[in-house]
Design an enzyme around this catalytic site. Structure first.
Site, short mmCIF file in Angstrom:
data_model
loop_
_atom_site.label_atom_id
_atom_site.label_comp_id
_atom_site.label_asym_id
_atom_site.label_seq_id
_atom_site.Cartn_x
_atom_site.Cartn_y
_atom_site.Cartn_z
NE ARG A 162 -12.76 -33.34 16.22
CZ ARG A 162 -12.42 -33.46 14.94
NH1 ARG A 162 -13.34 -33.74 14.03
NH2 ARG A 162 -11.17 -33.29 14.56
CG ASP A 182 -4.66 -37.53 10.82
OD1 ASP A 182 -4.93 -37.53 12.04
OD2 ASP A 182 -5.15 -36.73 10.02
CD GLN A 190 -8.39 -29.36 12.34
OE1 GLN A 190 -9.46 -28.98 12.84
NE2 GLN A 190 -8.27 -30.51 11.71
CB SER A 243 -5.06 -31.20 5.21
OG SER A 243 -5.18 -32.17 6.20
#
Length: 427
Positions: A124, A313, A172, A23
């Site tokens: 996605r 995550d 995001q 990230s």
């Protein structure tokens, strides 16, 4: 297909120096490319997602020098938005941390850009980001299915203004817009629709932007104010923290069967996933925090019932650690597992059941009840690095586990299985 059989591990002990955060690496690379001045990034992650970002930056005219081990990168910033005279075709694999931020940043400049990737990338969503960018003046067309890559950006600049970003699916989208907005022609006010998921990832974005000279104000994550016509300025040197999501596997291993210290992150980390250690502590593990390390030591583990939206995550690792706990574990408010590298909720439930585990899969939650005896299984990984790494922890039981396509960890942690072996003692 390759597979890796992991024999039972009797104990884990030792120290793991973590690779750089995915990230942080991709955010910092993009801002370094846009910034005035030269930035030296150290502890950069060497993985597929980072390679896709670097390849894209090369196509966009950014000059950089990568060290032999690919963990140090000196980026010569453009000091402006991207501009190309001929159309550019960018292949971004399955890297959401490249696709979303680049989509927004490319709108700032001039030129035509096609953004595509692997088949999973075409599943996605990116529609919420594109809708917001269009509100700010962007020209974007979908090439296949509305709301999903591949797409074409016909860049003519962003003018700012009032825009609306749906925060309920992926943080995001907001991250991408936040990083582009300071270079828009006018001031921007970003209104958040719905509940903002994965808030700690927004904090990472804001922290890195500040290091590159841009400060953003917000009203409790509901409304963000960004002054336009700004420039990013290189901080000179930028150290990429160790990856807190990657730390979760080793910390869980220590909590289950031994004692493991991870270095490269600590109590002052900017990554929300360090709070994974707090979940382990609630389950009964002993956790020690330092400035540059976190240590987990075995304790009698018990199940928990928690909202883990803030650590999506790392929460996957809890689903497997739960197999070693007394009683059921429920992980809640994790709908965004479904729009990651694969539909992680369905995949985790499917693979856990192969081990003989009782699983309840809900729309946005999973409940795991460990069996008295696990069964050997071949774990399918769905080309998802985190599934491969999570299920390696099954070897801490008294049975072996087979991981199909173990090479998928190259997305974030190419030498993961070597690192696991380095702290493992065989039965």
């Amino acid at each position: 297909m390759n597979s890796l059989r992991l024999e039972p591990i009797s104990r884990v002990a030792g120290e793991v120096n973590l690779p750089g955060s995915k990230s942080v690496s991709n955010r910092a690379l993009l801002l370094a490319a846009l910034a005035r001045g030269t930035t030296r990034l150290t502890n950069l992650l060497d993985s597929d997602d980072i390679r896709h970002m670097l390849a894209a930056l090369t196509q966009l005219g950014v000059k950089y020098k990568l060290s032999a081990d690919k963990t140090e990168c000196t980026v010569h910033g453009l000091g402006r938005s991207f501009a190309v005279s001929a159309p550019v075709n960018l292949f971004l694999g399955n890297a959401g941390t490249a696709m979303r931020p680049l989509c927004a940043a490319l709108c700032l400049g001039s030129g035509e850009y096609m953004l595509g990737g692997e088949p999973r990338m075409e599943e996605r969503p990116i529609g919420h980001l594109v809708d917001a960018l269009r509100e700010a003046g962007a020209h974007i067309q979908y090439l296949k299915k509305d709301g999903y890559p591949p797409l074409v950006v016909d860049a003519k600049g962003l003018w700012g203004g009032d825009v609306h970003v749906d925060g309920s699916v992926s943080s995001q989208f907001l991250t991408a817009f936040l990083m582009a907005a300071p270079m828009a022609a006018g001031d921007t006010r970003i209104h958040i629709k719905g509940e903002l998921v994965s808030k700690p990832y927004i904090d990472i974005t804001l922290h890195i932007m500040k290091q590159f000279g841009v400060v953003i104000e917000h009203d409790n994550y509901k409304l963000f104010y960004i002054k336009g016509n700004q420039s990013y300025v290189s901080p000179g040197d930028f150290l990429v923290e160790g990856d807190a999501s990657s730390a979760s596997y080793f910390l869980a291993a220590g909590a289950i069967k031994g004692k493991v210290r991870v270095t490269g992150i600590g109590k002052h980390s900017i990554q929300g996933d360090i709070h994974f250690a707090d979940v382990l502590e609630r389950m009964g593990a002993r956790i020690t925090w330092g400035d540059d390390f976190i240590e987990a030591e075995q304790g009698p583990l018990h199940g928990v019932d928690m909202d883990m939206n803030h650590i999506p995550d790392a929460a996957m690792t809890i689903a497997v650690a739960a197999l070693f706990a007394e009683g059921p574990t429920s992980i809640r408010n994790i709908y965004n597992w479904r729009v990651k590298e694969t539909d992680r909720l369905h995949a985790m439930a499917t693979e856990l059941r192969k081990l003989g585990v009782e699983v309840e899969e809900g729309h946005d939650f999973i409940t795991v009840t460990p069996p008295t005896q696990l069964k050997h299984a071949e774990i399918d990984t769905y080309n998802d690095h985190r599934i491969a790494m999570c299920f390696s922890l099954v070897a801490l039981s008294d049975i072996a586990v087979t991981i199909n396509d173990p090479g998928c960890t190259s997305k974030t942690f190419p030498d993961y299985f070597d690192k696991l072996a380095s702290v493992s003692q065989a039965v």
